[in-house]
Design a protein around this motif. Structure first.
Motif, PDB file in Angstrom:
ATOM      1  N   VAL A  31       0.849  -1.206   0.000  1.00 40.59           N
ATOM      2  CA  VAL A  31       0.000   0.000   0.000  1.00 40.59           C
ATOM      3  C   VAL A  31       0.875   1.243   0.000  1.00 40.59           C
ATOM      4  O   VAL A  31       0.632   2.202  -0.745  1.00 40.59           O
ATOM      5  CB  VAL A  31      -0.967  -0.012   1.200  1.00 40.59           C
ATOM      6  N   LEU A  32       1.924   1.233   0.817  1.00 39.75           N
ATOM      7  CA  LEU A  32       2.849   2.369   0.868  1.00 39.75           C
ATOM      8  C   LEU A  32       3.503   2.598  -0.491  1.00 39.75           C
ATOM      9  O   LEU A  32       3.585   3.735  -0.958  1.00 39.75           O
ATOM     10  CB  LEU A  32       3.922   2.154   1.934  1.00 39.75           C
ATOM     11  N   THR A  33       3.951   1.543  -1.126  1.00 42.50           N
ATOM     12  CA  THR A  33       4.603   1.674  -2.428  1.00 42.50           C
ATOM     13  C   THR A  33       3.657   2.279  -3.453  1.00 42.50           C
ATOM     14  O   THR A  33       4.050   3.143  -4.235  1.00 42.50           O
ATOM     15  CB  THR A  33       5.118   0.297  -2.903  1.00 42.50           C
ATOM     16  N   ALA A  34       2.405   1.860  -3.447  1.00 45.06           N
ATOM     17  CA  ALA A  34       1.422   2.424  -4.378  1.00 45.06           C
ATOM     18  C   ALA A  34       1.192   3.905  -4.109  1.00 45.06           C
ATOM     19  O   ALA A  34       1.169   4.729  -5.038  1.00 45.06           O
ATOM     20  CB  ALA A  34       0.108   1.649  -4.276  1.00 45.06           C
ATOM     21  N   VAL A  40       3.264   5.992  -2.551  1.00 43.27           N
ATOM     22  CA  VAL A  40       4.501   6.734  -2.832  1.00 43.27           C
ATOM     23  C   VAL A  40       4.618   7.016  -4.328  1.00 43.27           C
ATOM     24  O   VAL A  40       4.977   8.123  -4.734  1.00 43.27           O
ATOM     25  CB  VAL A  40       5.736   5.976  -2.282  1.00 43.27           C
ATOM     26  N   PHE A  41       4.301   6.040  -5.156  1.00 44.65           N
ATOM     27  CA  PHE A  41       4.338   6.260  -6.601  1.00 44.65           C
ATOM     28  C   PHE A  41       3.328   7.336  -7.005  1.00 44.65           C
ATOM     29  O   PHE A  41       3.664   8.256  -7.761  1.00 44.65           O
ATOM     30  CB  PHE A  41       4.055   4.957  -7.351  1.00 44.65           C
ATOM     31  N   ALA A  42       2.106   7.232  -6.504  1.00 46.76           N
ATOM     32  CA  ALA A  42       1.072   8.228  -6.834  1.00 46.76           C
ATOM     33  C   ALA A  42       1.457   9.621  -6.353  1.00 46.76           C
ATOM     34  O   ALA A  42       1.271  10.612  -7.063  1.00 46.76           O
ATOM     35  CB  ALA A  42      -0.260   7.805  -6.232  1.00 46.76           C
ATOM     36  N   ILE A  43       2.029   9.688  -5.173  1.00 43.53           N
ATOM     37  CA  ILE A  43       2.442  10.980  -4.617  1.00 43.53           C
ATOM     38  C   ILE A  43       3.572  11.583  -5.433  1.00 43.53           C
ATOM     39  O   ILE A  43       3.606  12.794  -5.667  1.00 43.53           O
ATOM     40  CB  ILE A  43       2.833  10.825  -3.137  1.00 43.53           C
ATOM     41  N   SER A  44       4.510  10.760  -5.888  1.00 43.94           N
ATOM     42  CA  SER A  44       5.625  11.300  -6.670  1.00 43.94           C
ATOM     43  C   SER A  44       5.128  11.909  -7.982  1.00 43.94           C
ATOM     44  O   SER A  44       5.628  12.944  -8.415  1.00 43.94           O
ATOM     45  CB  SER A  44       6.681  10.230  -6.943  1.00 43.94           C
ATOM     46  N   LEU A  91       3.884   9.352   7.707  1.00 48.46           N
ATOM     47  CA  LEU A  91       5.271   9.806   7.781  1.00 48.46           C
ATOM     48  C   LEU A  91       5.996   9.578   6.452  1.00 48.46           C
ATOM     49  O   LEU A  91       6.615  10.498   5.906  1.00 48.46           O
ATOM     50  CB  LEU A  91       6.002   9.091   8.925  1.00 48.46           C
ATOM     51  N   CYS A  92       5.916   8.365   5.931  1.00 49.78           N
ATOM     52  CA  CYS A  92       6.603   8.056   4.670  1.00 49.78           C
ATOM     53  C   CYS A  92       6.018   8.846   3.500  1.00 49.78           C
ATOM     54  O   CYS A  92       6.759   9.318   2.628  1.00 49.78           O
ATOM     55  CB  CYS A  92       6.543   6.561   4.382  1.00 49.78           C
ATOM     56  N   CYS A  93       4.702   9.012   3.483  1.00 48.87           N
ATOM     57  CA  CYS A  93       4.075   9.779   2.402  1.00 48.87           C
ATOM     58  C   CYS A  93       4.418  11.265   2.497  1.00 48.87           C
ATOM     59  O   CYS A  93       4.577  11.938   1.474  1.00 48.87           O
ATOM     60  CB  CYS A  93       2.567   9.559   2.396  1.00 48.87           C
ATOM     61  N   ALA A  94       4.573  11.771   3.713  1.00 55.10           N
ATOM     62  CA  ALA A  94       5.005  13.162   3.876  1.00 55.10           C
ATOM     63  C   ALA A  94       6.427  13.347   3.352  1.00 55.10           C
ATOM     64  O   ALA A  94       6.736  14.361   2.707  1.00 55.10           O
ATOM     65  CB  ALA A  94       4.927  13.569   5.340  1.00 55.10           C
ATOM     66  N   PHE A  95       7.296  12.363   3.608  1.00 55.90           N
ATOM     67  CA  PHE A  95       8.647  12.421   3.038  1.00 55.90           C
ATOM     68  C   PHE A  95       8.576  12.487   1.514  1.00 55.90           C
ATOM     69  O   PHE A  95       9.276  13.257   0.884  1.00 55.90           O
ATOM     70  CB  PHE A  95       9.475  11.206   3.451  1.00 55.90           C
ATOM     71  N   VAL A 122      10.524   3.793   0.303  1.00 56.78           N
ATOM     72  CA  VAL A 122       9.849   2.500   0.491  1.00 56.78           C
ATOM     73  C   VAL A 122      10.772   1.424   1.057  1.00 56.78           C
ATOM     74  O   VAL A 122      10.300   0.344   1.388  1.00 56.78           O
ATOM     75  CB  VAL A 122       9.160   1.997  -0.804  1.00 56.78           C
ATOM     76  N   THR A 123      12.047   1.717   1.171  1.00 53.33           N
ATOM     77  CA  THR A 123      12.969   0.742   1.775  1.00 53.33           C
ATOM     78  C   THR A 123      13.447   1.265   3.129  1.00 53.33           C
ATOM     79  O   THR A 123      12.905   0.899   4.159  1.00 53.33           O
ATOM     80  CB  THR A 123      14.155   0.433   0.843  1.00 53.33           C
TER      81      THR A 123
END
Length: 134
Positions: free
Chosen positions: A19-22, A24-28, A68-72, A123-124
């Motif tokens: 879910v995070l990877t998906a 993160v890609f959309a956010i980028s 947190l990760c999505c904010a990054f 994501v890592t």
């Protein structure tokens, strides 16, 4: 809302990392096309709602890790001039003759690889480290 519910249903049963990877890609993609601040204002409430749809169904730790990760990642997309104020400023600077120091192509050639590196790091390492921060 219905779109948040649809996202929750689409991600239901998936691991947190998937879910995070998906996201993160959309956010980028999103924050390369609009400013980081506006992107964060739009997407972070959706991320929080998808990972924590209700009080009874909520894992606070998972929600905090996702936000947190999505904010990054909101800060990490740097491919286009519109993505951040420094990019806009750099893309509009001219020399004495009126020629731009940087073009959009320069920003894409440099920012594109850095955005991909930032995505991979989020994501890592970002995902792994967030378990120790949260």
């Amino acid at each position: 809302t219905q779109s948040t519910w649809a996202l929750k249903m689409a991600t239901d049963g998936q691991s947190l990392w998937v879910v995070l990877t998906a996201f993160v890609f959309a956010i980028s993609v999103l924050t390369s096309l609009i400013s980081h601040t506006v992107g964060a204002l739009i997407i972070l409430p959706v991320v929080a709602r998808v990972t924590c749809p209700g009080v009874d169904e909520c894992s606070v730790t998972e929600t905090q890790i996702m936000v947190l990760c999505c904010a990054f990642m909101c800060s990490g997309a740097m491919m286009l001039p519109v993505s951040s104020f420094p990019n806009v400023t750099a893309a509009t600077c001219e020399d004495e003759t009126g020629h731009l120091y940087l073009t959009s192509r320069d920003l894409i050639q440099t920012g594109g690889p850095f955005t991909l590196i930032f995505m991979a790091a989020t994501v890592t390492a970002g995902y792994w480290l967030s378990f120790y921060v949260v």
